[in-house]
Design a protein around this motif. Structure first.
Motif, PDB file in Angstrom:
ATOM      1  N   GLY A 315       0.819  -1.214   0.000  1.00 46.16           N
ATOM      2  CA  GLY A 315       0.000   0.000   0.000  1.00 46.16           C
ATOM      3  C   GLY A 315       0.846   1.254   0.000  1.00 46.16           C
ATOM      4  N   TYR A 316       1.980   1.219   0.713  1.00 40.65           N
ATOM      5  CA  TYR A 316       2.879   2.378   0.740  1.00 40.65           C
ATOM      6  C   TYR A 316       3.432   2.665  -0.659  1.00 40.65           C
ATOM      7  CZ  TYR A 316       3.014   1.757   5.864  1.00 40.65           C
ATOM      8  OH  TYR A 316       2.698   1.639   7.193  1.00 40.65           O
ATOM      9  N   ILE A 317       3.854   1.609  -1.339  1.00 40.48           N
ATOM     10  CA  ILE A 317       4.445   1.773  -2.676  1.00 40.48           C
ATOM     11  C   ILE A 317       3.426   2.348  -3.654  1.00 40.48           C
ATOM     12  CG2 ILE A 317       5.411   0.536  -4.651  1.00 40.48           C
ATOM     13  CD1 ILE A 317       6.638  -1.437  -2.620  1.00 40.48           C
ATOM     14  N   ILE A 318       2.203   1.820  -3.610  1.00 36.59           N
ATOM     15  CA  ILE A 318       1.139   2.315  -4.497  1.00 36.59           C
ATOM     16  C   ILE A 318       0.850   3.787  -4.202  1.00 36.59           C
ATOM     17  CG2 ILE A 318      -1.314   2.124  -5.050  1.00 36.59           C
ATOM     18  CD1 ILE A 318      -1.051  -0.907  -4.539  1.00 36.59           C
ATOM     19  N   ALA A 319       0.776   4.120  -2.904  1.00 34.34           N
ATOM     20  CA  ALA A 319       0.470   5.499  -2.497  1.00 34.34           C
ATOM     21  C   ALA A 319       1.556   6.468  -2.952  1.00 34.34           C
ATOM     22  CB  ALA A 319       0.300   5.563  -0.982  1.00 34.34           C
ATOM     23  N   LEU A 320       2.810   6.080  -2.787  1.00 32.52           N
ATOM     24  CA  LEU A 320       3.915   6.955  -3.189  1.00 32.52           C
ATOM     25  C   LEU A 320       3.932   7.175  -4.699  1.00 32.52           C
ATOM     26  CD1 LEU A 320       6.741   5.667  -0.812  1.00 32.52           C
ATOM     27  CD2 LEU A 320       5.595   7.901  -0.745  1.00 32.52           C
ATOM     28  N   ARG A 321       3.605   6.124  -5.459  1.00 34.93           N
ATOM     29  CA  ARG A 321       3.537   6.278  -6.917  1.00 34.93           C
ATOM     30  C   ARG A 321       2.429   7.266  -7.303  1.00 34.93           C
ATOM     31  NH1 ARG A 321       4.113  -0.143  -8.564  1.00 34.93           N
ATOM     32  NH2 ARG A 321       6.411  -0.266  -8.363  1.00 34.93           N
ATOM     33  N   MET A 322       1.293   7.172  -6.608  1.00 27.51           N
ATOM     34  CA  MET A 322       0.197   8.092  -6.902  1.00 27.51           C
ATOM     35  C   MET A 322       0.569   9.518  -6.514  1.00 27.51           C
ATOM     36  SD  MET A 322      -3.310   6.042  -5.981  1.00 27.51           S
ATOM     37  CE  MET A 322      -4.273   7.331  -6.745  1.00 27.51           C
ATOM     38  N   TRP A 323       1.322   9.653  -5.417  1.00 24.74           N
ATOM     39  CA  TRP A 323       1.746  10.992  -4.997  1.00 24.74           C
ATOM     40  C   TRP A 323       2.667  11.622  -6.043  1.00 24.74           C
ATOM     41  CZ3 TRP A 323       6.893  11.866  -2.554  1.00 24.74           C
ATOM     42  CH2 TRP A 323       7.133  13.217  -2.356  1.00 24.74           C
ATOM     43  N   PHE A 324       3.581  10.846  -6.606  1.00 17.91           N
ATOM     44  CA  PHE A 324       4.496  11.374  -7.622  1.00 17.91           C
ATOM     45  C   PHE A 324       3.730  11.904  -8.835  1.00 17.91           C
ATOM     46  CE2 PHE A 324       7.912   8.545  -5.752  1.00 17.91           C
ATOM     47  CZ  PHE A 324       8.640   9.620  -5.237  1.00 17.91           C
ATOM     48  N   ASP A 325       2.573  11.307  -9.103  1.00 19.54           N
ATOM     49  CA  ASP A 325       1.751  11.761 -10.230  1.00 19.54           C
ATOM     50  C   ASP A 325       1.031  13.073  -9.921  1.00 19.54           C
ATOM     51  OD1 ASP A 325       2.494   9.587 -11.757  1.00 19.54           O
ATOM     52  OD2 ASP A 325       0.785   8.359 -11.097  1.00 19.54           O
ATOM     53  N   SER A 326       0.907  13.386  -8.629  1.00 21.23           N
ATOM     54  CA  SER A 326       0.269  14.649  -8.219  1.00 21.23           C
ATOM     55  C   SER A 326       1.108  15.236  -7.089  1.00 21.23           C
ATOM     56  CB  SER A 326      -1.172  14.385  -7.763  1.00 21.23           C
ATOM     57  OG  SER A 326      -1.861  15.580  -7.537  1.00 21.23           O
ATOM     58  N   PHE A 327       2.335  15.594  -7.437  1.00 24.53           N
ATOM     59  CA  PHE A 327       3.383  15.929  -6.471  1.00 24.53           C
ATOM     60  C   PHE A 327       3.017  17.105  -5.574  1.00 24.53           C
ATOM     61  CE2 PHE A 327       7.391  17.948  -5.220  1.00 24.53           C
ATOM     62  CZ  PHE A 327       8.068  16.871  -4.681  1.00 24.53           C
ATOM     63  N   PHE A 328       2.480  18.167  -6.135  1.00 22.79           N
ATOM     64  CA  PHE A 328       2.257  19.393  -5.371  1.00 22.79           C
ATOM     65  C   PHE A 328       0.929  19.410  -4.622  1.00 22.79           C
ATOM     66  CE2 PHE A 328       5.416  20.767  -8.500  1.00 22.79           C
ATOM     67  CZ  PHE A 328       6.344  21.374  -7.661  1.00 22.79           C
ATOM     68  N   LEU A 329      -0.140  18.919  -5.235  1.00 22.96           N
ATOM     69  CA  LEU A 329      -1.471  19.020  -4.631  1.00 22.96           C
ATOM     70  C   LEU A 329      -1.994  17.711  -4.061  1.00 22.96           C
ATOM     71  CD1 LEU A 329      -3.291  21.352  -7.175  1.00 22.96           C
ATOM     72  CD2 LEU A 329      -2.274  21.954  -4.974  1.00 22.96           C
ATOM     73  N   GLY A 330      -1.346  16.583  -4.356  1.00 22.02           N
ATOM     74  CA  GLY A 330      -1.851  15.310  -3.869  1.00 22.02           C
ATOM     75  C   GLY A 330      -3.135  14.911  -4.576  1.00 22.02           C
ATOM     76  N   HIS A 348      -1.492   3.322   6.163  1.00 21.23           N
ATOM     77  CA  HIS A 348      -1.410   3.457   7.619  1.00 21.23           C
ATOM     78  C   HIS A 348      -0.059   4.058   7.985  1.00 21.23           C
ATOM     79  CE1 HIS A 348      -4.789   0.453   8.830  1.00 21.23           C
ATOM     80  NE2 HIS A 348      -5.124   1.184   7.787  1.00 21.23           N
ATOM     81  N   ASN A 349       0.137   5.284   7.531  1.00 16.00           N
ATOM     82  CA  ASN A 349       1.385   5.982   7.791  1.00 16.00           C
ATOM     83  C   ASN A 349       1.132   7.473   7.644  1.00 16.00           C
ATOM     84  OD1 ASN A 349       4.020   7.324   6.706  1.00 16.00           O
ATOM     85  ND2 ASN A 349       4.718   5.426   7.669  1.00 16.00           N
ATOM     86  N   PHE A 350       1.384   8.220   8.701  1.00 13.78           N
ATOM     87  CA  PHE A 350       1.072   9.651   8.731  1.00 13.78           C
ATOM     88  C   PHE A 350       1.799  10.417   7.635  1.00 13.78           C
ATOM     89  CE2 PHE A 350       1.476  13.777  11.348  1.00 13.78           C
ATOM     90  CZ  PHE A 350       0.284  14.265  10.830  1.00 13.78           C
ATOM     91  N   VAL A 351       3.090  10.147   7.469  1.00  9.95           N
ATOM     92  CA  VAL A 351       3.897  10.865   6.485  1.00  9.95           C
ATOM     93  C   VAL A 351       3.391  10.618   5.068  1.00  9.95           C
ATOM     94  CG1 VAL A 351       6.186  11.039   5.433  1.00  9.95           C
ATOM     95  CG2 VAL A 351       5.972  10.920   7.917  1.00  9.95           C
ATOM     96  N   GLN A 353       0.473   9.484   4.112  1.00 12.38           N
ATOM     97  CA  GLN A 353      -0.881   9.995   3.931  1.00 12.38           C
ATOM     98  C   GLN A 353      -0.874  11.499   3.669  1.00 12.38           C
ATOM     99  OE1 GLN A 353      -3.598   9.332   7.185  1.00 12.38           O
ATOM    100  NE2 GLN A 353      -5.282  10.390   6.162  1.00 12.38           N
ATOM    101  N   LEU A 354      -0.026  12.233   4.403  1.00 15.26           N
ATOM    102  CA  LEU A 354       0.071  13.678   4.185  1.00 15.26           C
ATOM    103  C   LEU A 354       0.507  13.984   2.761  1.00 15.26           C
ATOM    104  CD1 LEU A 354       1.837  14.874   7.481  1.00 15.26           C
ATOM    105  CD2 LEU A 354      -0.551  15.225   6.851  1.00 15.26           C
ATOM    106  N   LEU A 355       1.540  13.286   2.297  1.00 11.02           N
ATOM    107  CA  LEU A 355       2.045  13.505   0.940  1.00 11.02           C
ATOM    108  C   LEU A 355       1.005  13.127  -0.104  1.00 11.02           C
ATOM    109  CD1 LEU A 355       5.653  12.087   1.412  1.00 11.02           C
ATOM    110  CD2 LEU A 355       5.070  14.481   0.949  1.00 11.02           C
ATOM    111  N   LEU A 356       0.365  11.977   0.098  1.00  3.32           N
ATOM    112  CA  LEU A 356      -0.597  11.474  -0.877  1.00  3.32           C
ATOM    113  C   LEU A 356      -1.810  12.375  -1.003  1.00  3.32           C
ATOM    114  CD1 LEU A 356      -1.656   9.215  -2.766  1.00  3.32           C
ATOM    115  CD2 LEU A 356      -2.584   8.089  -0.731  1.00  3.32           C
ATOM    116  N   GLN A 396       2.809   6.420  12.539  1.00  2.00           N
ATOM    117  CA  GLN A 396       3.394   5.820  11.339  1.00  2.00           C
ATOM    118  C   GLN A 396       2.816   4.431  11.054  1.00  2.00           C
ATOM    119  OE1 GLN A 396       5.110   8.141   9.767  1.00  2.00           O
ATOM    120  NE2 GLN A 396       4.735   9.290  11.673  1.00  2.00           N
ATOM    121  N   PHE A 397       1.927   3.967  11.934  1.00  2.00           N
ATOM    122  CA  PHE A 397       1.350   2.627  11.765  1.00  2.00           C
ATOM    123  C   PHE A 397      -0.172   2.629  11.766  1.00  2.00           C
ATOM    124  CE2 PHE A 397       5.301   2.443  14.273  1.00  2.00           C
ATOM    125  CZ  PHE A 397       6.120   1.800  13.364  1.00  2.00           C
TER     126      PHE A 397
END
Length: 431
Positions: A315-330, A348-351, A353-356, A396-397
């Motif tokens: 889930g973290y990997i998928i979320a980070l990939r989606m964030w990169f696609d919408s880097f500034f606004l999520g 399930h990670n605060f950091v 989730q904020l970025l995403l 973070q969990f």
């Protein structure tokens, strides 16, 4: 506080028993808060803000239930929200009617105001704008309260009373959770309980999430640790809350405690390695023994998946990939659409989730806000940062820590200004 412990234990037990009877649940809530107000009136005098903070503290265990007892999704109004809104209203009205009570602002409140305004920008990027509005509105009280915190001034002895109250409330709930878990293991299910995998008896009192409860139960650990009481009393308190956190079967509370203890010991060792070498070695040995016991106890409760990521890493990997696609606004604030489209829950990670959800700008603003909160808390009480660090590590969990309720209460308790600090040695009235 012995009387209050019994008071809380009885009422928290009643709420659990009346969960499915909405009328009795609501009536017992009203009786509880009216009874408690009479107690707080004797202990806190006419300090209305202190009384309201006390009511917020004791409302935390039922803050995920609506005031009528129906599911929170059907009526998203809780006693916690009502008391918090009353504090803000009292401060605002006081500043409006009394010339000398002008509203004060500091760096924390200013950044909180900026976040509150900016959060509507990424919200517009939500898949379902109505779901986005709903989630953002849930954060509004959090940020608005941070804006008003500089205007809350209470006597030092009242601040200490509120910390004692927080500890007592959590201890009472811990005992209720222990009994709930024991009943669950004997075939009697009341409250939020679930049998997972045939061996995991998840126990959640009336919380919406087992991990939220597990972290809440361990949240007063450092209040207890730095409290000047006999060591055997500390041990008993810690044993009760850790046992209850274990019995939720969620690992969040235990993991957060272990990591926070590790950070604490590393800093302590660096400061005292030379002049207190034997003591440092003993403490490290004790830490390793405690960790071994905690892991052993956890393995007894979750023998099959103690080291499992429960799908979080993917889930973290998928979320980070989606964030990169919408880097500034999520991707915006819409947790339901995210789950329905991808088939997985919000990370399930605060950091992450904020970025995403909010993008890099929102992330930087939140990091700045919490940094300032840490600095402010440290300036008032050096030991208070360990309580906040424990929650941040636990975040973070688990998902959506800003919606946990108790994070804001803990920030309140460690950030309040100390009026008349000379009252430090004044004993609180026993109730």
């Amino acid at each position: 506080m012995k009387t209050l412990f019994i008071h809380f234990f009885i009422y928290y037990s009643v709420f659990l028993l009346f969960e499915d009877n909405y009328a009795l649940f609501m009536l017992s809530n009203i009786a509880f808060f009216m009874h408690s107000m009479l107690i707080f009136r004797k202990a806190l005098g006419n300090n209305l803000v202190s009384i309201l903070i006390a009511l917020i503290i004791i409302s935390l265990p039922i803050s995920f239930k609506s005031i009528s007892g129906v599911p929170f999704e059907q009526l998203p109004i809780s006693w916690y929200m009502i008391f918090l809104s009353l504090i803000i209203s009292v401060l605002f009205i006081s500043a409006s009617l009394i010339p000398k009570n002008k509203l004060a602002f500091n760096s924390v409140s200013m950044v909180a105001a900026v976040v509150l305004i900016y959060i509507f920008v990424p919200m517009l990027n939500s898949i379902d704008i109505f779901e986005g509005i709903k989630q953002v509105l849930g954060y509004t009280l959090f940020f608005v309260t941070l804006i008003f915190i500089p205007n809350i001034n209470i006597p030092y002895k009242y601040k200490e009373y509120l910390k004692e109250l927080y500890i007592t409330s959590v201890l009472a709930l811990s005992l209720v959770v222990i009994f709930q878990a024991l009943l669950h293991r004997n075939g009697i299910s009341i409250g939020n309980t679930l049998l997972l995998g045939g061996e995991r008896y998840a126990t959640g009192y009336l919380f919406s999430d087992y991990s939220f409860l597990a972290l809440y139960l361990v949240s007063p650990i450092y209040f207890i640790f730095f409290k000047e009481i006999k060591i055997w009393i500390k041990f008993n308190m810690l044993f009760v809350i850790l046992s209850a956190s274990f019995l939720t079967t969620a690992r969040t509370g235990v993991i957060a405690v272990v990591i926070c203890m590790l950070v604490f010991l590393i800093i302590y060792s660096l400061r005292n390695a030379i002049i207190k070498t034997p003591k440092v070695m003993v403490i490290w040995i004790a830490f390793l023994v405690v960790c071994a016991l905690l892991i052993n106890m956890l393995s007894m409760i979750r023998s099959e998946d103690i080291l499992s990521s429960s799908g979080r890493y993917d889930g973290y990997i998928i979320a980070l990939r989606m964030w990169f696609d919408s880097f500034f606004l999520g991707i915006g604030f819409d947790m339901n659409s995210y789950k329905s489209i991808l088939g997985i829950a919000m990370p399930h990670n605060f950091v992450i989730q904020l970025l995403l959800q909010g993008g890099i700008v929102y992330f930087i603003l939140i990091v700045t806000l919490f940094f300032l909160i840490f600095v402010k808390s440290y300036s008032l009480d050096k030991n208070s940062i360990w309580t906040l660090l424990l929650i941040i590590i636990g975040s973070q969990f688990i998902p959506d820590i800003l919606d946990s309720r108790y994070l804001l209460v803990l920030i309140l308790l460690v950030s309040l200004k100390n009026m008349n600090k000379s009252q430090n040695k004044v004993k609180l009235k026993e109730v």
